[in-house]
Design an enzyme around this catalytic site. Structure first.
Site, PDB file in Angstrom:
ATOM      1  N   SER A   9       0.662  -1.314  -0.083  1.00 32.03           N
ATOM      2  CA  SER A   9      -0.073   0.039   0.010  1.00 32.03           C
ATOM      3  C   SER A   9       0.884   1.281   0.149  1.00 32.03           C
ATOM      4  O   SER A   9       2.030   1.213   0.686  1.00 32.03           O
ATOM      5  CB  SER A   9      -0.970  -0.140   1.143  1.00 32.03           C
ATOM      6  OG  SER A   9      -1.430   1.296   1.422  1.00 32.03           O
ATOM      7  N   TYR A  45      -1.798  -0.893  10.141  1.00 32.92           N
ATOM      8  CA  TYR A  45      -1.636  -1.180   9.001  1.00 32.92           C
ATOM      9  C   TYR A  45      -0.380  -0.845   8.139  1.00 32.92           C
ATOM     10  O   TYR A  45       0.219  -1.622   7.495  1.00 32.92           O
ATOM     11  CB  TYR A  45      -3.066  -0.773   8.230  1.00 32.92           C
ATOM     12  CG  TYR A  45      -3.076  -0.666   6.680  1.00 32.92           C
ATOM     13  CD1 TYR A  45      -3.588  -2.309   6.355  1.00 32.92           C
ATOM     14  CD2 TYR A  45      -2.782   0.268   5.915  1.00 32.92           C
ATOM     15  CE1 TYR A  45      -3.538  -2.223   4.866  1.00 32.92           C
ATOM     16  CE2 TYR A  45      -2.921  -0.186   4.440  1.00 32.92           C
ATOM     17  CZ  TYR A  45      -3.430  -1.258   4.154  1.00 32.92           C
ATOM     18  OH  TYR A  45      -3.316  -1.463   2.766  1.00 32.92           O
ATOM     19  N   LYS A 105       2.390  -2.852   6.312  1.00 32.22           N
ATOM     20  CA  LYS A 105       2.875  -2.998   4.985  1.00 32.22           C
ATOM     21  C   LYS A 105       4.243  -2.275   4.848  1.00 32.22           C
ATOM     22  O   LYS A 105       4.869  -2.818   3.915  1.00 32.22           O
ATOM     23  CB  LYS A 105       1.743  -1.895   4.189  1.00 32.22           C
ATOM     24  CG  LYS A 105       0.365  -2.550   4.216  1.00 32.22           C
ATOM     25  CD  LYS A 105       0.219  -3.824   3.275  1.00 32.22           C
ATOM     26  CE  LYS A 105      -1.147  -4.401   3.056  1.00 32.22           C
ATOM     27  NZ  LYS A 105      -1.051  -5.317   1.955  1.00 32.22           N
TER      28      LYS A 105
END
Length: 256
Positions: free
Chosen positions: A141, A154, A158
């Site tokens: 991402s 998150y 990532k």
């Protein structure tokens, strides 16, 4: 249709819906025998019926390391090998540095980092045991470069995946196993629709509102990203390995 993946066995982890399903369709269109994974059997069965041909589905939750390795083993049992792996399973539940619980942090790491670690471990073990080359694409991402305050765990996961991509690419470059990642931006999927409604009180017109604010006038599109993944999986991407490619319309570091 150029048949870029003819006679390849492509395993798409998290391939039963959204971007993963789009990648599975694109790989099948390019001649691959596709295996998709998901936590529930019904979406996978429906996608396989749609794709037809040599497509198949296996059920597994890659946040569990044994199941992560197990979905690779099932693909090998069906086709004798895995030539290409795509890690597309993801969890985007919200949490900031102040309100993230240990449980949420662990879930994010388990799905977005630990899962890809062990699917790659199993796939590369198969490739090296056969003395075969292979390709891997990890879906990361753009948020891995900093991200939004409400995506702290998150982002941590990532960012770890970006580093892991480079580590594994370096470790297995002389095995001719190429490993790359795409840092995708805001993408229009059914899962994103559910996320916007759950976490951001979005209305029915949220896509139109988002499109109006974006430089290219639209959210990222599944078919465009899927084509990029197929290119990276195929021989057409040449010697490229260890690349973490920003696939977004926002330019990191750019300022007005």
């Amino acid at each position: 249709m150029q048949q870029l993946l003819t006679d390849k066995v492509v395993l798409v982890v998290g391939g039963t819906s959204g971007l993963g399903a789009g990648i599975a369709r694109a790989a099948a269109r390019e001649g691959a025998a596709v295996v998709v994974t998901g936590r529930r059997p019904e979406p996978g069965d429906a996608l396989v019926a749609e794709i037809g041909g040599a497509a198949s589905a296996v059920t597994g939750d890659v946040s569990d390391p044994e199941q992560a390795k197990g979905v690779v083993a099932q693909a090998i049992d069906r086709h004798g090998r895995v030539d290409c792996l795509v890690n597309c399973a993801g969890l985007t539940d919200r949490g900031s540095i102040l309100d993230t619980t240990p449980e949420l942090f662990d879930r994010q790491i388990a799905t977005n980092l630990r899962g890809p670690f062990f699917t790659m471990q199993a796939a590369i073990a198969d490739m090296t045991s056969r003395g075969a080359s292979g390709t891997i694409v990890n879906i990361s991402s753009i948020s891995a470069r900093g991200g939004q305050p409400y995506l702290a765990p998150y982002v941590a996961a990532k960012a770890g995946l970006a580093g892991l991509t480079k580590n594994v690419a370096h470790a297995h470059r002389f095995d001719r196993i190429r490993v790359n990642a795409l840092n995708i931006g805001w993408t229009q999927t059914s899962g994103e629709d559910a996320t916007q409604r759950r976490w951001h009180d979005a209305g029915d017109d949220w896509v139109e509102q988002a499109n109006a604010r974006l430089p290219m006038g639209k959210l990222g599109q599944v078919d465009e990203i899927a084509d990029a993944v197929v290119f990276l999986l195929s021989d057409r991407s040449g010697v490229v390995t260890g690349s973490v490619i920003d696939w977004d319309q926002q330019v990191i570091g750019g300022q007005d």
